[in-house]
Design a protein around this motif. Structure first.
Motif, PDB file in Angstrom:
ATOM      1  N   HIS A 228       0.809  -1.225   0.000  1.00 52.82           N
ATOM      2  CA  HIS A 228       0.000   0.000   0.000  1.00 52.82           C
ATOM      3  C   HIS A 228       0.840   1.273   0.000  1.00 52.82           C
ATOM      4  CE1 HIS A 228       0.411  -0.718   4.460  1.00 52.82           C
ATOM      5  NE2 HIS A 228       0.743   0.545   4.391  1.00 52.82           N
ATOM      6  N   TRP A 229       2.137   1.177   0.306  1.00 52.47           N
ATOM      7  CA  TRP A 229       2.970   2.369   0.278  1.00 52.47           C
ATOM      8  C   TRP A 229       2.906   3.065  -1.087  1.00 52.47           C
ATOM      9  CZ3 TRP A 229       8.105   0.262   2.848  1.00 52.47           C
ATOM     10  CH2 TRP A 229       7.897   0.123   4.234  1.00 52.47           C
ATOM     11  N   LEU A 230       2.786   2.279  -2.157  1.00 50.70           N
ATOM     12  CA  LEU A 230       2.786   2.842  -3.496  1.00 50.70           C
ATOM     13  C   LEU A 230       1.383   3.029  -4.060  1.00 50.70           C
ATOM     14  CD1 LEU A 230       5.819   2.142  -3.249  1.00 50.70           C
ATOM     15  CD2 LEU A 230       5.782   1.523  -5.656  1.00 50.70           C
ATOM     16  N   PHE A 231       0.380   3.031  -3.185  1.00 54.51           N
ATOM     17  CA  PHE A 231      -0.983   3.282  -3.650  1.00 54.51           C
ATOM     18  C   PHE A 231      -1.077   4.722  -4.133  1.00 54.51           C
ATOM     19  CE2 PHE A 231      -5.432   4.495  -3.174  1.00 54.51           C
ATOM     20  CZ  PHE A 231      -6.072   3.435  -3.815  1.00 54.51           C
ATOM     21  N   ASN A 232      -1.449   4.888  -5.389  1.00 49.52           N
ATOM     22  CA  ASN A 232      -1.425   6.184  -6.044  1.00 49.52           C
ATOM     23  C   ASN A 232      -2.841   6.737  -6.192  1.00 49.52           C
ATOM     24  OD1 ASN A 232      -1.352   7.907  -8.720  1.00 49.52           O
ATOM     25  ND2 ASN A 232       0.749   7.817  -7.982  1.00 49.52           N
ATOM     26  N   THR A 233      -3.021   8.019  -5.893  1.00 42.71           N
ATOM     27  CA  THR A 233      -4.351   8.616  -5.981  1.00 42.71           C
ATOM     28  C   THR A 233      -4.362   9.746  -7.002  1.00 42.71           C
ATOM     29  OG1 THR A 233      -3.804  10.046  -4.101  1.00 42.71           O
ATOM     30  CG2 THR A 233      -5.018   8.037  -3.628  1.00 42.71           C
ATOM     31  N   ASN A 234      -5.089   9.515  -8.098  1.00 40.18           N
ATOM     32  CA  ASN A 234      -5.248  10.532  -9.130  1.00 40.18           C
ATOM     33  C   ASN A 234      -6.706  10.885  -9.388  1.00 40.18           C
ATOM     34  OD1 ASN A 234      -2.507  11.147 -10.191  1.00 40.18           O
ATOM     35  ND2 ASN A 234      -2.471   8.947 -10.574  1.00 40.18           N
ATOM     36  N   LYS A 235      -7.626  10.042  -8.902  1.00 43.59           N
ATOM     37  CA  LYS A 235      -9.048  10.230  -9.155  1.00 43.59           C
ATOM     38  C   LYS A 235      -9.803  10.253  -7.826  1.00 43.59           C
ATOM     39  CE  LYS A 235      -8.593   7.430 -13.350  1.00 43.59           C
ATOM     40  NZ  LYS A 235      -9.043   6.194 -14.042  1.00 43.59           N
ATOM     41  N   PRO A 236     -11.002  10.856  -7.801  1.00 38.81           N
ATOM     42  CA  PRO A 236     -11.772  10.912  -6.556  1.00 38.81           C
ATOM     43  C   PRO A 236     -12.025   9.545  -5.940  1.00 38.81           C
ATOM     44  CG  PRO A 236     -12.715  12.406  -8.168  1.00 38.81           C
ATOM     45  CD  PRO A 236     -11.644  11.630  -8.885  1.00 38.81           C
ATOM     46  N   GLU A 237     -12.314   8.533  -6.757  1.00 39.68           N
ATOM     47  CA  GLU A 237     -12.573   7.204  -6.205  1.00 39.68           C
ATOM     48  C   GLU A 237     -11.326   6.591  -5.574  1.00 39.68           C
ATOM     49  OE1 GLU A 237     -12.490   6.727 -10.814  1.00 39.68           O
ATOM     50  OE2 GLU A 237     -13.158   8.206  -9.306  1.00 39.68           O
ATOM     51  N   GLU A 238     -10.152   6.937  -6.098  1.00 32.14           N
ATOM     52  CA  GLU A 238      -8.910   6.436  -5.498  1.00 32.14           C
ATOM     53  C   GLU A 238      -8.644   7.142  -4.168  1.00 32.14           C
ATOM     54  OE1 GLU A 238      -6.604   5.360  -9.705  1.00 32.14           O
ATOM     55  OE2 GLU A 238      -6.330   7.322  -8.754  1.00 32.14           O
ATOM     56  N   TRP A 239      -8.969   8.420  -4.088  1.00 42.04           N
ATOM     57  CA  TRP A 239      -8.825   9.138  -2.824  1.00 42.04           C
ATOM     58  C   TRP A 239      -9.775   8.567  -1.780  1.00 42.04           C
ATOM     59  CZ3 TRP A 239      -5.700  11.613   0.049  1.00 42.04           C
ATOM     60  CH2 TRP A 239      -6.149  12.408   1.111  1.00 42.04           C
ATOM     61  N   GLU A 240     -11.008   8.254  -2.180  1.00 43.64           N
ATOM     62  CA  GLU A 240     -11.970   7.647  -1.259  1.00 43.64           C
ATOM     63  C   GLU A 240     -11.457   6.304  -0.747  1.00 43.64           C
ATOM     64  OE1 GLU A 240     -15.759   7.394  -3.117  1.00 43.64           O
ATOM     65  OE2 GLU A 240     -15.969   9.562  -3.388  1.00 43.64           O
ATOM     66  N   GLN A 241     -10.846   5.527  -1.643  1.00 43.06           N
ATOM     67  CA  GLN A 241     -10.287   4.237  -1.226  1.00 43.06           C
ATOM     68  C   GLN A 241      -9.142   4.441  -0.238  1.00 43.06           C
ATOM     69  OE1 GLN A 241      -9.154   1.726  -4.508  1.00 43.06           O
ATOM     70  NE2 GLN A 241      -8.337   0.116  -3.190  1.00 43.06           N
ATOM     71  N   ALA A 242      -8.308   5.433  -0.499  1.00 40.92           N
ATOM     72  CA  ALA A 242      -7.178   5.709   0.399  1.00 40.92           C
ATOM     73  C   ALA A 242      -7.667   6.107   1.788  1.00 40.92           C
ATOM     74  CB  ALA A 242      -6.294   6.809  -0.193  1.00 40.92           C
ATOM     75  N   THR A 243      -8.661   6.992   1.853  1.00 41.65           N
ATOM     76  CA  THR A 243      -9.169   7.418   3.153  1.00 41.65           C
ATOM     77  C   THR A 243      -9.871   6.268   3.875  1.00 41.65           C
ATOM     78  OG1 THR A 243     -11.172   8.290   2.083  1.00 41.65           O
ATOM     79  CG2 THR A 243      -9.375   9.836   2.512  1.00 41.65           C
ATOM     80  N   SER A 244     -10.469   5.350   3.114  1.00 40.46           N
ATOM     81  CA  SER A 244     -11.073   4.168   3.725  1.00 40.46           C
ATOM     82  C   SER A 244      -9.999   3.274   4.355  1.00 40.46           C
ATOM     83  CB  SER A 244     -11.871   3.385   2.668  1.00 40.46           C
ATOM     84  OG  SER A 244     -12.366   2.179   3.210  1.00 40.46           O
ATOM     85  N   ILE A 245      -8.891   3.124   3.665  1.00 35.72           N
ATOM     86  CA  ILE A 245      -7.778   2.335   4.201  1.00 35.72           C
ATOM     87  C   ILE A 245      -7.232   2.985   5.459  1.00 35.72           C
ATOM     88  CG2 ILE A 245      -5.403   1.565   3.747  1.00 35.72           C
ATOM     89  CD1 ILE A 245      -6.233   1.246   0.790  1.00 35.72           C
ATOM     90  N   LEU A 246      -7.096   4.310   5.436  1.00 34.26           N
ATOM     91  CA  LEU A 246      -6.610   5.025   6.607  1.00 34.26           C
ATOM     92  C   LEU A 246      -7.539   4.856   7.789  1.00 34.26           C
ATOM     93  CD1 LEU A 246      -5.447   8.316   4.858  1.00 34.26           C
ATOM     94  CD2 LEU A 246      -3.959   6.763   6.138  1.00 34.26           C
ATOM     95  N   SER A 247      -8.846   4.946   7.543  1.00 31.15           N
ATOM     96  CA  SER A 247      -9.824   4.833   8.616  1.00 31.15           C
ATOM     97  C   SER A 247      -9.827   3.448   9.234  1.00 31.15           C
ATOM     98  CB  SER A 247     -11.220   5.160   8.073  1.00 31.15           C
ATOM     99  OG  SER A 247     -11.288   6.502   7.645  1.00 31.15           O
ATOM    100  N   SER A 248      -9.507   2.442   8.416  1.00 30.11           N
ATOM    101  CA  SER A 248      -9.524   1.058   8.902  1.00 30.11           C
ATOM    102  C   SER A 248      -8.272   0.708   9.705  1.00 30.11           C
ATOM    103  CB  SER A 248      -9.626   0.093   7.725  1.00 30.11           C
ATOM    104  OG  SER A 248      -8.428   0.078   6.963  1.00 30.11           O
ATOM    105  N   GLY A 249      -7.248   1.594   9.615  1.00 31.45           N
ATOM    106  CA  GLY A 249      -5.997   1.317  10.322  1.00 31.45           C
ATOM    107  C   GLY A 249      -5.119   0.314   9.636  1.00 31.45           C
ATOM    108  N   ARG A 250      -5.399  -0.014   8.378  1.00 28.39           N
ATOM    109  CA  ARG A 250      -4.608  -1.041   7.677  1.00 28.39           C
ATOM    110  C   ARG A 250      -3.232  -0.558   7.255  1.00 28.39           C
ATOM    111  NH1 ARG A 250      -8.296  -2.706   2.909  1.00 28.39           N
ATOM    112  NH2 ARG A 250      -9.560  -0.883   3.494  1.00 28.39           N
ATOM    113  N   THR A 251      -2.914   0.710   7.471  1.00 31.78           N
ATOM    114  CA  THR A 251      -1.572   1.192   7.125  1.00 31.78           C
ATOM    115  C   THR A 251      -0.614   1.041   8.293  1.00 31.78           C
ATOM    116  OG1 THR A 251      -2.099   3.453   7.852  1.00 31.78           O
ATOM    117  CG2 THR A 251      -2.521   2.895   5.542  1.00 31.78           C
ATOM    118  N   GLN A 252      -1.096   0.611   9.436  1.00 32.41           N
ATOM    119  CA  GLN A 252      -0.242   0.512  10.626  1.00 32.41           C
ATOM    120  C   GLN A 252       0.638  -0.727  10.555  1.00 32.41           C
ATOM    121  OE1 GLN A 252      -0.295   3.122  12.653  1.00 32.41           O
ATOM    122  NE2 GLN A 252      -1.843   3.951  11.249  1.00 32.41           N
TER     123      GLN A 252
END
Length: 252
Positions: A228-252
């Protein structure tokens, strides 16, 4: 640029002379619909606290931890006013670098514009490069990259296709000088990966695949410990996915 003759193991060092961070804010963010640099990054994911800060400030803080000597923010003219208004929020040893007039007049855009503008302003500096497109980067991402740096240029590999990522990488001054020559030369080879592959080929790095663009995990290019370190956000749906991952704590 002189070709290296020593082995990667003797070139690598955890202490990199003149290492500074380089946060690349990018272009117009047309696919996102708004400037990615100023998206609201959640500061307390997974809790009832709903504080946030601009994405670029979050990533800037990580780069300062990895690069105590200082961090440069590469930006275009349209981003200047917002950054200058927020100057009081920027940590000490933060420096703004607008796209260089020589780069603009040469019609060099994309990732090369940010890298070369910083290089022209600081020709002896080695840069730990991070694009604002990577919101799931952590301090571990950056310290891992620094620990594995092999001059003159080291990149992470995308796990999906084994292609190098030039905007999550470390570029030394020799590599940036070669990029400048290629981008401003007659053939206008502005792609950082094009220059990096030429350098690695001289140093004996293997490629795989008929296109010659996929790389073998090794000393100069390697896969991240966390995909996930290289998860790239260029579109609104990708940003939504990124914030969902952050909220779930899966980046820890």
């Amino acid at each position: 640029m002189s070709e290296a003759t020593t082995s990667p193991s003797t070139r690598r060092s955890n202490t990199i002379p003149s290492l500074h961070g380089l946060l690349v804010l990018g272009g117009q963010s047309t696919r996102m619909g708004r400037d990615k640099a100023f998206l609201d990054f959640p500061q307390s994911p997974g809790t009832s606290t709903t504080t946030s800060c601009p994405l670029y400030l979050h990533l800037l803080g990580l780069l300062h931890q990895a690069c105590p000597a200082g961090v440069y923010i590469s930006h275009n003219a349209s981003q200047r006013d917002t950054l200058e208004q927020a100057h009081h929020q920027l940590p000490p040893r933060t420096f703004l670098v607008q796209d260089d007039a020589r780069i603009v007049s040469a019609d060099i855009g994309g990732p090369a514009a940010g890298l070369l503008s910083a290089h022209l302003a600081n020709p002896e500096t080695t840069f730990l490069v991070l694009a604002v497109d990577f919101p799931l980067v952590t301090l571990d991402t950056l310290t891992d990259l620094v620990s594995r740096y092999t001059p003159p240029v080291t990149c992470y590999l995308h796990t999906s296709d084994n292609h190098p990522e030039p905007l999550l990488s470390i570029w030394g001054p020799d590599a940036l000088e070669e990029l400048q020559q290629n981008a401003m030369g007659e053939k206008k080879k502005t792609g950082p990966c094009w220059t990096a592959r030429r350098i690695w080929k001289r140093l004996g790095v293997e490629t795989v695949g008929e296109d010659g663009k996929t790389m073998v995990d090794g000393d100069f290019v390697f896969k991240p410990r966390e995909e996930h370190w290289l998860f790239n956000t260029n579109k609104p749906e990708e940003w939504e996915q990124a914030t969902s991952i952050l909220s779930s704590g899966r980046t820890q």
